[in-house]
Motif scaffolding. Structure first.
Motif, PDB file in Angstrom:
ATOM      1  N   ASN A 130       0.829  -1.211   0.000  1.00  0.00           N
ATOM      2  CA  ASN A 130       0.000   0.000   0.000  1.00  0.00           C
ATOM      3  C   ASN A 130       0.861   1.258   0.000  1.00  0.00           C
ATOM      4  OD1 ASN A 130       0.879   0.002   2.627  1.00  0.00           O
ATOM      5  ND2 ASN A 130      -1.068   0.682   3.477  1.00  0.00           N
ATOM      6  N   LEU A 131       2.086   1.096  -0.522  1.00  0.00           N
ATOM      7  CA  LEU A 131       2.969   2.273  -0.599  1.00  0.00           C
ATOM      8  C   LEU A 131       2.418   3.296  -1.588  1.00  0.00           C
ATOM      9  CD1 LEU A 131       5.723   3.429   0.334  1.00  0.00           C
ATOM     10  CD2 LEU A 131       6.731   2.378  -1.690  1.00  0.00           C
ATOM     11  N   HIS A 132       1.978   2.826  -2.754  1.00  0.00           N
ATOM     12  CA  HIS A 132       1.442   3.732  -3.783  1.00  0.00           C
ATOM     13  C   HIS A 132      -0.066   3.602  -3.950  1.00  0.00           C
ATOM     14  CE1 HIS A 132       5.532   4.567  -4.838  1.00  0.00           C
ATOM     15  NE2 HIS A 132       5.772   3.312  -5.150  1.00  0.00           N
ATOM     16  N   ALA A 143     -15.983  -6.547  -3.486  1.00  0.00           N
ATOM     17  CA  ALA A 143     -15.219  -5.637  -4.351  1.00  0.00           C
ATOM     18  C   ALA A 143     -13.988  -5.119  -3.624  1.00  0.00           C
ATOM     19  CB  ALA A 143     -16.100  -4.461  -4.777  1.00  0.00           C
ATOM     20  N   TYR A 144     -12.946  -4.856  -4.385  1.00  0.00           N
ATOM     21  CA  TYR A 144     -11.679  -4.385  -3.803  1.00  0.00           C
ATOM     22  C   TYR A 144     -11.207  -3.186  -4.606  1.00  0.00           C
ATOM     23  CZ  TYR A 144      -7.536  -5.295  -0.903  1.00  0.00           C
ATOM     24  OH  TYR A 144      -6.550  -5.233   0.053  1.00  0.00           O
ATOM     25  N   LEU A 145     -10.836  -2.133  -3.887  1.00  0.00           N
ATOM     26  CA  LEU A 145     -10.311  -0.933  -4.545  1.00  0.00           C
ATOM     27  C   LEU A 145      -8.852  -0.730  -4.163  1.00  0.00           C
ATOM     28  CD1 LEU A 145     -13.139   1.672  -3.752  1.00  0.00           C
ATOM     29  CD2 LEU A 145     -12.815   0.413  -5.879  1.00  0.00           C
ATOM     30  N   MET A 146      -8.045  -0.366  -5.129  1.00  0.00           N
ATOM     31  CA  MET A 146      -6.660   0.020  -4.834  1.00  0.00           C
ATOM     32  C   MET A 146      -6.501   1.417  -5.435  1.00  0.00           C
ATOM     33  SD  MET A 146      -4.778  -3.617  -5.553  1.00  0.00           S
ATOM     34  CE  MET A 146      -5.919  -4.093  -6.832  1.00  0.00           C
ATOM     35  N   LEU A 147      -6.580   2.426  -4.574  1.00  0.00           N
ATOM     36  CA  LEU A 147      -6.641   3.813  -5.024  1.00  0.00           C
ATOM     37  C   LEU A 147      -5.264   4.451  -4.988  1.00  0.00           C
ATOM     38  CD1 LEU A 147      -9.905   4.764  -3.121  1.00  0.00           C
ATOM     39  CD2 LEU A 147      -9.649   3.972  -5.471  1.00  0.00           C
ATOM     40  N   ASN A 148      -4.925   5.086  -6.084  1.00  0.00           N
ATOM     41  CA  ASN A 148      -3.603   5.683  -6.229  1.00  0.00           C
ATOM     42  C   ASN A 148      -3.446   6.855  -5.273  1.00  0.00           C
ATOM     43  OD1 ASN A 148      -1.272   7.097  -7.347  1.00  0.00           O
ATOM     44  ND2 ASN A 148      -1.548   5.758  -9.120  1.00  0.00           N
ATOM     45  N   ARG A 149      -2.388   6.825  -4.467  1.00  0.00           N
ATOM     46  CA  ARG A 149      -2.169   7.895  -3.485  1.00  0.00           C
ATOM     47  C   ARG A 149      -1.862   9.240  -4.136  1.00  0.00           C
ATOM     48  NH1 ARG A 149      -1.838   6.025   1.731  1.00  0.00           N
ATOM     49  NH2 ARG A 149      -1.623   3.785   1.895  1.00  0.00           N
TER      50      ARG A 149
END
Lengths: 172, 169
Positions: A130-132, A143-149
């Motif tokens: 979860n660095l970026h 559902a899964y979200l990976m949101l750009n920092r």
């Protein structure tokens, strides 16, 4: 496990419409060790969000293409290949965020907390930091979200929720 | 001649292991030897030991705020996190050293013990500061109120992670 993916190629991309909303569908293809071809569909929506889907090419016209188990025993390499494609998307668009849904298996009755979602959630915890990308998950929607920092979009999750509700009539 | 770059995280871990090893040796010696033998060993080894910790601590202090590892890549983050985890495993032993009462220590050991305590204190501060660098990863940047989405913090993800796997991204 997860040693290396398969070589893949980008076939094309095209604009699609659902109601008043547009998105761009990027299509990739690769061949597994079993000889079967897989299609990876990366849908680019507003707010630089990409939804990643994949299925066997043989099943591309089937309404159950996201639900079946292939039993080809090459899951880890397939997922590694999908991750390679995601990395390419991120290289081309450093502001990209990602989302996926764990579709239910054919013998599952509900879309809540599906087995596929639970499996993908474990993979993501082990293989995507979860660095970026900031991680959010919904057991109710599987559902899964990976949101750009680096995204500065205010109220992004609410906007995504609204957008996907309009597109796909998701209910909580 | 190739000179290895000074790696702050590796050095802090190395220093912590030296403190814990010396503390373990001291406790073992105290449990097994008579007081006279212990005092003789303390006299012989105290000054070199104390000097060693003094040198290590001075070098570490100089670099502590300058040679900070950057967390720009996933590889750097993973290494940083692993080292932090290994340091945290040693924290109880380091805290035990800082809590020793110098007045109760054998006369010959007081100088070495004082240096060990200063080193432990420095390492504890460094570990806490290292942990604080991850604060932003443990609070959500994106608001998910009013949705069914739940935020997964860096700590939660790290706990679920199998240390064998390397990150894809």
């Amino acid at each position: 496990m997860f040693s290396s993916g398969f070589p893949y190629e980008k076939l094309h991309h095209r604009q699609k419409e659902i109601g008043s909303r547009c998105y761009i569908e990027h299509i990739y293809r690769f061949r597994g060790a079993s000889g079967k071809h897989y299609i990876v569909q990366v849908e680019q929506y507003d707010f630089e969000v990409y939804v990643v889907k994949f299925f066997l090419r043989d099943m591309k016209d089937s309404p159950h293409r996201y639900n079946i188990l292939t039993n080809l025993n090459e899951c880890t390499r397939v997922l590694t290949t999908v991750a390679d494609i995601m990395k390419e998307v991120l290289r081309e668009n450093p502001y990209a965020s990602f989302a996926f849904i764990g579709s239910r298996l054919q013998n599952e009755q509900s879309d809540v907390n599906t087995k596929r979602y639970r499996f993908y959630t474990k993979i993501v915890a082990n293989k995507i930091s979860n660095l970026h990308l900031e991680h959010h998950h919904s057991d109710i929607l599987s559902a899964y979200l990976m949101l750009n920092r680096d995204s500065s979009e205010p109220n992004l999750i609410k906007k995504l929720r609204q957008m996907f509700d309009e597109l796909y009539n998701l209910y909580e | 001649m190739v000179v290895a770059a000074y790696n702050l995280n590796d050095t802090s871990l190395h220093n912590a292991r030296v403190v814990v090893a010396v503390e373990y040796l001291f406790e073992s010696a105290r449990a097994r030897m008579n007081l006279l033998a212990l005092r003789i060993i303390m006299l012989i080894s105290a000054i070199p030991c104390g000097l060693l910790f003094w040198i290590l601590r001075r070098k570490f202090n100089k670099r502590m705020r300058k040679d900070v590892p950057e967390l720009k890549t996933v590889g750097a983050y993973q290494t940083y996190r692993k080292r932090l985890h290994e340091m945290e495993v040693l924290m109880p032993s380091l805290k035990k050293v800082t809590n020793y009462k110098l007045a109760n220590a054998p006369w010959g050991a007081r100088y070495a013990l004082r240096q060990m305590q200063k080193m432990s204190s420095t390492l504890i501060s460094y570990t806490e500061w290292s942990r604080s660098r991850l604060v932003n990863l443990n609070k959500p940047q994106f608001d998910n109120q009013g949705t069914s989405f739940k935020f997964k913090s860096e700590e939660e993800l790290w706990e679920q992670k199998n240390p064998v796997y390397e990150y894809w991204m």
